[in-house]
Design a protein around this motif. Structure first.
Motif, PDB file in Angstrom:
ATOM      1  N   THR A   1     -76.473   3.018  39.873  1.00 14.59           N
ATOM      2  CA  THR A   1     -75.391   3.674  39.162  1.00 14.59           C
ATOM      3  C   THR A   1     -75.286   3.096  37.758  1.00 14.59           C
ATOM      4  O   THR A   1     -75.599   1.927  37.528  1.00 14.59           O
ATOM      5  CB  THR A   1     -74.048   3.493  39.884  1.00 14.59           C
ATOM      6  OG1 THR A   1     -73.789   2.093  40.050  1.00 14.59           O
ATOM      7  CG2 THR A   1     -74.068   4.168  41.245  1.00 14.59           C
ATOM      8  N   VAL A   2     -74.846   3.921  36.818  1.00 16.42           N
ATOM      9  CA  VAL A   2     -74.733   3.504  35.418  1.00 16.42           C
ATOM     10  C   VAL A   2     -73.417   4.016  34.845  1.00 16.42           C
ATOM     11  O   VAL A   2     -73.022   5.159  35.094  1.00 16.42           O
ATOM     12  CB  VAL A   2     -75.916   4.059  34.589  1.00 16.42           C
ATOM     13  CG1 VAL A   2     -75.687   3.835  33.096  1.00 16.42           C
ATOM     14  CG2 VAL A   2     -77.223   3.408  35.021  1.00 16.42           C
ATOM     15  N   ILE A   3     -72.752   3.161  34.078  1.00 10.65           N
ATOM     16  CA  ILE A   3     -71.530   3.537  33.365  1.00 10.65           C
ATOM     17  C   ILE A   3     -71.772   3.274  31.878  1.00 10.65           C
ATOM     18  O   ILE A   3     -72.132   2.163  31.484  1.00 10.65           O
ATOM     19  CB  ILE A   3     -70.319   2.739  33.859  1.00 10.65           C
ATOM     20  CG1 ILE A   3     -70.098   2.960  35.364  1.00 10.65           C
ATOM     21  CG2 ILE A   3     -69.065   3.129  33.074  1.00 10.65           C
ATOM     22  CD1 ILE A   3     -69.033   2.059  35.973  1.00 10.65           C
ATOM     23  N   VAL A   4     -71.589   4.316  31.068  1.00 12.43           N
ATOM     24  CA  VAL A   4     -71.843   4.209  29.631  1.00 12.43           C
ATOM     25  C   VAL A   4     -70.568   4.533  28.873  1.00 12.43           C
ATOM     26  O   VAL A   4     -69.807   5.436  29.256  1.00 12.43           O
ATOM     27  CB  VAL A   4     -72.981   5.161  29.189  1.00 12.43           C
ATOM     28  CG1 VAL A   4     -73.257   5.028  27.694  1.00 12.43           C
ATOM     29  CG2 VAL A   4     -74.252   4.874  29.984  1.00 12.43           C
ATOM     30  N   SER A   5     -70.336   3.804  27.786  1.00  6.30           N
ATOM     31  CA  SER A   5     -69.160   4.052  26.946  1.00  6.30           C
ATOM     32  C   SER A   5     -69.481   3.705  25.500  1.00  6.30           C
ATOM     33  O   SER A   5     -70.470   3.007  25.222  1.00  6.30           O
ATOM     34  CB  SER A   5     -67.966   3.214  27.432  1.00  6.30           C
ATOM     35  OG  SER A   5     -68.276   1.831  27.349  1.00  6.30           O
ATOM     36  N   ARG A   6     -68.670   4.188  24.591  1.00  7.98           N
ATOM     37  CA  ARG A   6     -68.813   3.765  23.201  1.00  7.98           C
ATOM     38  C   ARG A   6     -68.545   2.272  23.116  1.00  7.98           C
ATOM     39  O   ARG A   6     -67.643   1.767  23.787  1.00  7.98           O
ATOM     40  CB  ARG A   6     -67.833   4.515  22.300  1.00  7.98           C
ATOM     41  CG  ARG A   6     -68.144   5.994  22.139  1.00  7.98           C
ATOM     42  CD  ARG A   6     -67.131   6.649  21.200  1.00  7.98           C
ATOM     43  NE  ARG A   6     -67.428   8.064  21.010  1.00  7.98           N
ATOM     44  CZ  ARG A   6     -66.999   9.030  21.790  1.00  7.98           C
ATOM     45  NH1 ARG A   6     -66.247   8.718  22.851  1.00  7.98           N
ATOM     46  NH2 ARG A   6     -67.314  10.283  21.558  1.00  7.98           N
ATOM     47  N   SER A   7     -69.303   1.574  22.287  1.00 11.50           N
ATOM     48  CA  SER A   7     -69.074   0.138  22.152  1.00 11.50           C
ATOM     49  C   SER A   7     -67.700  -0.114  21.546  1.00 11.50           C
ATOM     50  O   SER A   7     -67.255   0.615  20.649  1.00 11.50           O
ATOM     51  CB  SER A   7     -70.148  -0.501  21.273  1.00 11.50           C
ATOM     52  OG  SER A   7     -71.316  -0.745  22.012  1.00 11.50           O
ATOM     53  N   ALA A   8     -67.041  -1.151  22.060  1.00 10.67           N
ATOM     54  CA  ALA A   8     -65.699  -1.482  21.597  1.00 10.67           C
ATOM     55  C   ALA A   8     -65.742  -1.909  20.127  1.00 10.67           C
ATOM     56  O   ALA A   8     -66.479  -2.815  19.751  1.00 10.67           O
ATOM     57  CB  ALA A   8     -65.112  -2.605  22.459  1.00 10.67           C
TER      58      ALA A   8
ATOM     59  N   PHE B   1     -78.684   9.693  27.725  1.00 11.39           N
ATOM     60  CA  PHE B   1     -77.392  10.116  28.256  1.00 11.39           C
ATOM     61  C   PHE B   1     -76.302   9.958  27.197  1.00 11.39           C
ATOM     62  O   PHE B   1     -75.465  10.847  27.006  1.00 11.39           O
ATOM     63  CB  PHE B   1     -77.047   9.288  29.496  1.00 11.39           C
ATOM     64  CG  PHE B   1     -75.681   9.526  30.066  1.00 11.39           C
ATOM     65  CD1 PHE B   1     -75.443  10.580  30.932  1.00 11.39           C
ATOM     66  CD2 PHE B   1     -74.619   8.691  29.742  1.00 11.39           C
ATOM     67  CE1 PHE B   1     -74.180  10.806  31.468  1.00 11.39           C
ATOM     68  CE2 PHE B   1     -73.348   8.901  30.259  1.00 11.39           C
ATOM     69  CZ  PHE B   1     -73.127   9.960  31.125  1.00 11.39           C
ATOM     70  N   ALA B   2     -76.323   8.822  26.494  1.00 10.45           N
ATOM     71  CA  ALA B   2     -75.297   8.549  25.487  1.00 10.45           C
ATOM     72  C   ALA B   2     -75.308   9.602  24.387  1.00 10.45           C
ATOM     73  O   ALA B   2     -74.246  10.061  23.928  1.00 10.45           O
ATOM     74  CB  ALA B   2     -75.521   7.157  24.893  1.00 10.45           C
TER      75      ALA B   2
END
Length: 411
Positions: free
Chosen positions: A71-78, A118-119
């Protein structure tokens, strides 16, 4: 009988390298699962279909192998963090098949290529950084290991290009090539060789004293000589995975190696950290037939490598282990380097169960310690399905007693 309806969660099922997994944007997860903890782990376990005593993942998205239970969770870098120079944060969870456990201790190098793609597709990368045609450079902060990875994603008409003629052994069909750079996989403050030796002696009760190169690059890995453990280095999955006694020996070696590398304090803790270290064995080049029936010639490779992941021989090679292979091969005197013929080398092509893989590494010696600037390899990635995954609404509920405990696992 009362029942709880299922909830829909936006998700993308992707292949990256020789692995595949379920990808999520952090903001799309149910609120309780947007932070590390029991709710997130329970959700991902249910998505994959674990724990499954049948070992099939029939009731989930997993494929019942270490390569497909991801599983992978991607988000914008803080923007207020040290990783603000990165485009996205990439968090990887290796889901156990037969136990209710998600391992957050390491990275998946194969899925890194898919994380970048994906990003971009999900709008998590600044549009100004995406060319109409060419390559988008995605700067990835790998949350599990706190390292920088750069993925060069092919772009066609402003969108991720997935099709192409790049062939990757272990993957059935060709696709577009994605070059991945693992920058400074070992910090100057870290010990690349935790024991302080290029070749150490691993004393394993019931097995004996084994020469071993124990390295922390890409992912902590224990390298053994194939001949020292009764193998040739040409083995395929069935040769190892069908032998329960062999698998027990490898797990015993892994547990004692983990202690010697300082990853755990006691061998009993190894079960709670199955993702690291990896165990691999190396051999000098030899002709063999890959799992597809493809003939691999000794003249086309520098060495043979076989690696285990989550207790089983991997069908090809983990991307993070390839970083360890490339780094160790570049350092004269390691077991990997000696199997490849010794001397200085920046690139090696090794044979694995599905074929061959080329990996490069740039290393240097500084005041007696080895440093690696980067490791480079090519993978490919492709969206297999996108839409929503569904899980029962109570699948990620946290008990009241757990809510009262402020416990955040790695990742």
């Amino acid at each position: 009988m009362s029942s709880v309806p299922q909830v829909k969660i936006p998700a993308t099922y992707m292949r990256g390298g020789t692995s595949k997994g379920v990808f999520f944007s952090l903001e799309d997860l149910p609120e309780p699962a947007q932070v590390p903890g029991e709710a997130r782990d329970k959700l991902l376990l249910r998505v994959i279909g674990s724990p499954d005593p049948y070992g099939k993942h029939t009731d989930g998205m997993g494929g019942a192998t270490s390569s497909t239970s991801k599983t992978v969770i991607v988000s914008r870098s803080a923007s207020q963090s040290a990783q603000a120079s990165h485009d996205v944060d990439y968090l990887f969870g290796q889901v156990a098949i037969d136990r209710p456990f998600v391992d957050w201790s390491g990275n998946c190098g194969n899925l890194t290529a898919a994380a970048g793609a994906f990003a971009i597709s999900k709008g998590l990368v600044d549009p100004d950084r995406i060319p109409d045609n060419g390559f988008a450079t995605v700067r990835i902060w790998q949350v599990n290991i706190q390292k920088t990875i750069v993925a060069h994603i092919p772009i066609s008409n402003g969108e991720v290009q997935e099709t192409g003629d790049f062939e990757l052994d272990g993957v059935t069909f060709p696709a577009a090539e994605v070059q991945v750079e693992f920058l400074n996989p070992v910090d100057a403050s870290e010990a690349m060789f935790p024991t302080g030796q290029l070749v150490d002696t691993l004393d394993v009760p019931g097995i004996g004293r084994l020469p071993a190169t124990m390295i922390n690059a890409g992912i902590p890995t224990i390298f053994l000589n194939a001949q020292d453990i009764g193998y040739t280095g040409t083995e395929l999955q069935d040769d190892i995975n069908g032998d329960d006694e062999a698998l027990k020996r490898f797990e015993t070696i892994r547990a004692h190696g983990a202690v010697q590398m300082g990853l755990i304090d006691h061998i009993d803790q190894a079960l709670q950290q199955q993702h690291i270290p990896k165990v691999a064995f190396v051999g000098k080049p030899s002709d063999y037939k890959a799992s597809s029936g493809k003939a691999v010639s000794a003249n086309d490779i520098d060495l043979l490598v076989r690696a285990l992941s989550m207790g089983k021989l991997h069908h090809a090679m983990m991307g993070t282990a390839a970083v360890a292979i490339g780094t160790a091969a570049a350092i004269p005197g390691t077991l990997v380097n000696l199997a490849a013929g010794g001397g200085e080398r920046q690139v090696v092509r090794f044979g694995h169960p599905s074929g061959t893989l080329k990996v490069g590494a740039e290393v240097s010696a500084n005041t007696g310690a080895w440093l690696v600037e980067k490791a480079v390899m090519s993978r490919s990635a492709r969206v297999l399905m996108e839409g929503w995954v569904r899980v029962p609404g109570d699948a990620f509920q946290v008990s009241k007693c757990e809510k009262a405990v402020d416990s955040i696992p790695p990742g």
